[in-house]
Design a protein around this motif. Structure first.
Motif, mmCIF file in Angstrom:
data_model
loop_
_atom_site.group_PDB
_atom_site.id
_atom_site.type_symbol
_atom_site.label_atom_id
_atom_site.label_comp_id
_atom_site.label_asym_id
_atom_site.label_seq_id
_atom_site.Cartn_x
_atom_site.Cartn_y
_atom_site.Cartn_z
ATOM 1 N N GLY A 3 66.363 -25.815 14.764
ATOM 2 C CA GLY A 3 67.035 -26.310 15.965
ATOM 3 C C GLY A 3 67.665 -27.672 15.751
ATOM 4 N N VAL A 4 66.984 -28.545 15.022
ATOM 5 C CA VAL A 4 67.515 -29.883 14.754
ATOM 6 C C VAL A 4 68.776 -29.787 13.906
ATOM 7 C CG1 VAL A 4 67.041 -32.101 13.640
ATOM 8 C CG2 VAL A 4 65.256 -30.971 14.969
ATOM 9 N N VAL A 5 68.737 -28.943 12.873
ATOM 10 C CA VAL A 5 69.916 -28.756 12.024
ATOM 11 C C VAL A 5 71.054 -28.156 12.838
ATOM 12 C CG1 VAL A 5 70.819 -27.497 10.026
ATOM 13 C CG2 VAL A 5 68.561 -28.563 9.914
ATOM 14 N N SER A 6 70.745 -27.191 13.673
ATOM 15 C CA SER A 6 71.758 -26.548 14.511
ATOM 16 C C SER A 6 72.399 -27.545 15.468
ATOM 17 C CB SER A 6 71.128 -25.397 15.283
ATOM 18 O OG SER A 6 72.044 -24.835 16.164
ATOM 19 N N ILE A 7 71.576 -28.367 16.103
ATOM 20 C CA ILE A 7 72.094 -29.373 17.024
ATOM 21 C C ILE A 7 72.976 -30.371 16.275
ATOM 22 C CG2 ILE A 7 71.440 -31.324 18.493
ATOM 23 C CD1 ILE A 7 69.024 -29.663 19.371
ATOM 24 N N SER A 8 72.572 -30.752 15.077
ATOM 25 C CA SER A 8 73.375 -31.678 14.272
ATOM 26 C C SER A 8 74.733 -31.071 13.931
ATOM 27 C CB SER A 8 72.639 -32.057 12.989
ATOM 28 O OG SER A 8 71.473 -32.776 13.279
ATOM 29 N N LEU A 9 74.743 -29.790 13.563
ATOM 30 C CA LEU A 9 76.004 -29.127 13.228
ATOM 31 C C LEU A 9 76.916 -28.997 14.449
ATOM 32 C CD1 LEU A 9 74.724 -26.352 10.794
ATOM 33 C CD2 LEU A 9 75.991 -28.435 10.204
ATOM 34 N N CYS A 55 74.245 -36.884 11.459
ATOM 35 C CA CYS A 55 73.022 -37.528 10.960
ATOM 36 C C CYS A 55 72.335 -38.374 12.026
ATOM 37 C CB CYS A 55 73.344 -38.392 9.746
ATOM 38 S SG CYS A 55 73.872 -37.428 8.315
ATOM 39 N N SER A 56 73.086 -38.803 13.027
ATOM 40 C CA SER A 56 72.481 -39.633 14.075
ATOM 41 C C SER A 56 71.554 -38.830 14.984
ATOM 42 C CB SER A 56 73.574 -40.303 14.911
ATOM 43 O OG SER A 56 74.283 -39.348 15.678
ATOM 44 N N VAL A 57 71.766 -37.517 15.062
ATOM 45 C CA VAL A 57 70.944 -36.694 15.961
ATOM 46 C C VAL A 57 69.459 -36.767 15.603
ATOM 47 C CG1 VAL A 57 70.480 -34.337 16.733
ATOM 48 C CG2 VAL A 57 72.816 -35.171 16.654
ATOM 49 N N PRO A 58 69.066 -36.480 14.346
ATOM 50 C CA PRO A 58 67.627 -36.579 14.047
ATOM 51 C C PRO A 58 67.086 -38.001 14.163
ATOM 52 C CG PRO A 58 68.822 -35.638 12.175
ATOM 53 C CD PRO A 58 69.814 -35.933 13.239
ATOM 54 N N ILE A 59 67.916 -38.986 13.868
ATOM 55 C CA ILE A 59 67.471 -40.381 13.989
ATOM 56 C C ILE A 59 67.161 -40.696 15.443
ATOM 57 C CG2 ILE A 59 68.207 -42.790 13.764
ATOM 58 C CD1 ILE A 59 69.799 -41.851 11.246
ATOM 59 N N VAL A 60 68.088 -40.335 16.329
ATOM 60 C CA VAL A 60 67.861 -40.576 17.756
ATOM 61 C C VAL A 60 66.670 -39.756 18.243
ATOM 62 C CG1 VAL A 60 68.844 -40.213 20.061
ATOM 63 C CG2 VAL A 60 70.243 -41.220 18.268
ATOM 64 N N MET A 61 66.617 -38.485 17.813
ATOM 65 C CA MET A 61 65.586 -37.579 18.291
ATOM 66 C C MET A 61 64.180 -38.021 17.875
ATOM 67 S SD MET A 61 65.356 -33.468 17.627
ATOM 68 C CE MET A 61 66.974 -33.123 18.224
ATOM 69 N N PHE A 62 64.006 -38.340 16.592
ATOM 70 C CA PHE A 62 62.655 -38.610 16.084
ATOM 71 C C PHE A 62 62.258 -40.086 16.129
ATOM 72 C CE2 PHE A 62 63.620 -34.544 13.983
ATOM 73 C CZ PHE A 62 62.535 -33.814 14.449
ATOM 74 N N TYR A 63 63.206 -40.983 15.886
ATOM 75 C CA TYR A 63 62.827 -42.387 15.776
ATOM 76 C C TYR A 63 63.046 -43.173 17.059
ATOM 77 C CZ TYR A 63 62.379 -41.233 10.914
ATOM 78 O OH TYR A 63 61.982 -40.641 9.740
ATOM 79 N N ILE A 64 64.154 -42.934 17.736
ATOM 80 C CA ILE A 64 64.420 -43.694 18.956
ATOM 81 C C ILE A 64 63.704 -43.059 20.152
ATOM 82 C CG2 ILE A 64 66.231 -44.446 20.550
ATOM 83 C CD1 ILE A 64 68.063 -44.681 18.076
ATOM 84 N N CYS A 65 63.834 -41.741 20.286
ATOM 85 C CA CYS A 65 63.211 -41.044 21.419
ATOM 86 C C CYS A 65 61.795 -40.558 21.126
ATOM 87 C CB CYS A 65 64.087 -39.867 21.847
ATOM 88 S SG CYS A 65 65.718 -40.383 22.426
#
Length: 183
Positions: A3-9, A55-65
């Motif tokens: 899902g994370v990869v899909s959202i990033s794409l 690349c910002s999606v997983p950063i925002v998802m896991f580190y910021i949120c």
């Protein structure tokens, strides 16, 4: 993780569509300046921007949120596992790229309509470009911006599958128009 990869794409594809819309407007409104600029510039800046958005999606998802991948009882999709801060980020991101895409596609439509009105003999390519741009603008507005705004106004948080279906409908409409134009 799929899902994370899909959202990033999806994020990368969406921002690439915005970049393409901006380039189409610049090429139509300022053709000579754009041709000189584009001839001397590399695509690496565009590729870098698009990759950065993905690349910002997983950063925002896991580190910021601070998303934690743990199973939640009664949760049957990823949306209920996402923190509210990430859902807000995703909503704002969708509104931003969809609005930019619709705005620049609208400018392109207006410019192409003006070109059509000025000429008595309109080329088929100009008509096709106008229909493609109009389809892009309307699909962004109807299938991306409006569903996001309606779900936000209604306070519905579990809209991921519905928005996914809506986006696929937009792609189907665009593909149908493209097939008719090319055929």
């Amino acid at each position: 993780m799929i899902g994370v990869v899909s959202i990033s794409l999806v994020e990368m594809r969406s921002y690439l569509a915005v970049v393409i819309a901006i380039e189409r407007v610049l090429a139509t409104v300022f053709p000579i300046k754009f041709w000189k600029y584009r001839k001397g510039s590399a695509n690496i800046a565009i590729v870098g921007f698009v990759l950065t958005t993905g690349c910002s999606v997983p950063i925002v998802m896991f580190y910021i949120c601070e998303l934690r991948l743990s199973s939640i009882i009664g949760c049957n999709n990823n949306i209920c596992a996402y923190p509210p801060a990430y859902l807000t980020y995703r909503f704002l991101s969708t509104i931003i790229f969809s609005s930019f895409n619709a705005f620049f596609s609208g400018i392109l439509c207006l410019k192409l309509f003006c070109l059509i009105l000025k000429r008595t003999d309109v080329s088929t390519d100009l008509r096709r470009a106008n229909l493609i741009s109009l389809t892009d603008e309307l699909s962004s507005l109807v299938f991306e911006i409006l569903p996001s705004l309606i779900s936000s106004a209604l306070g519905v948080t579990n809209v991921g599958p519905a928005l996914g279906v809506s986006r696929q409908l937009a792609r189907a409409v665009e593909a149908t128009v493209m097939a008719k134009l090319m055929g």
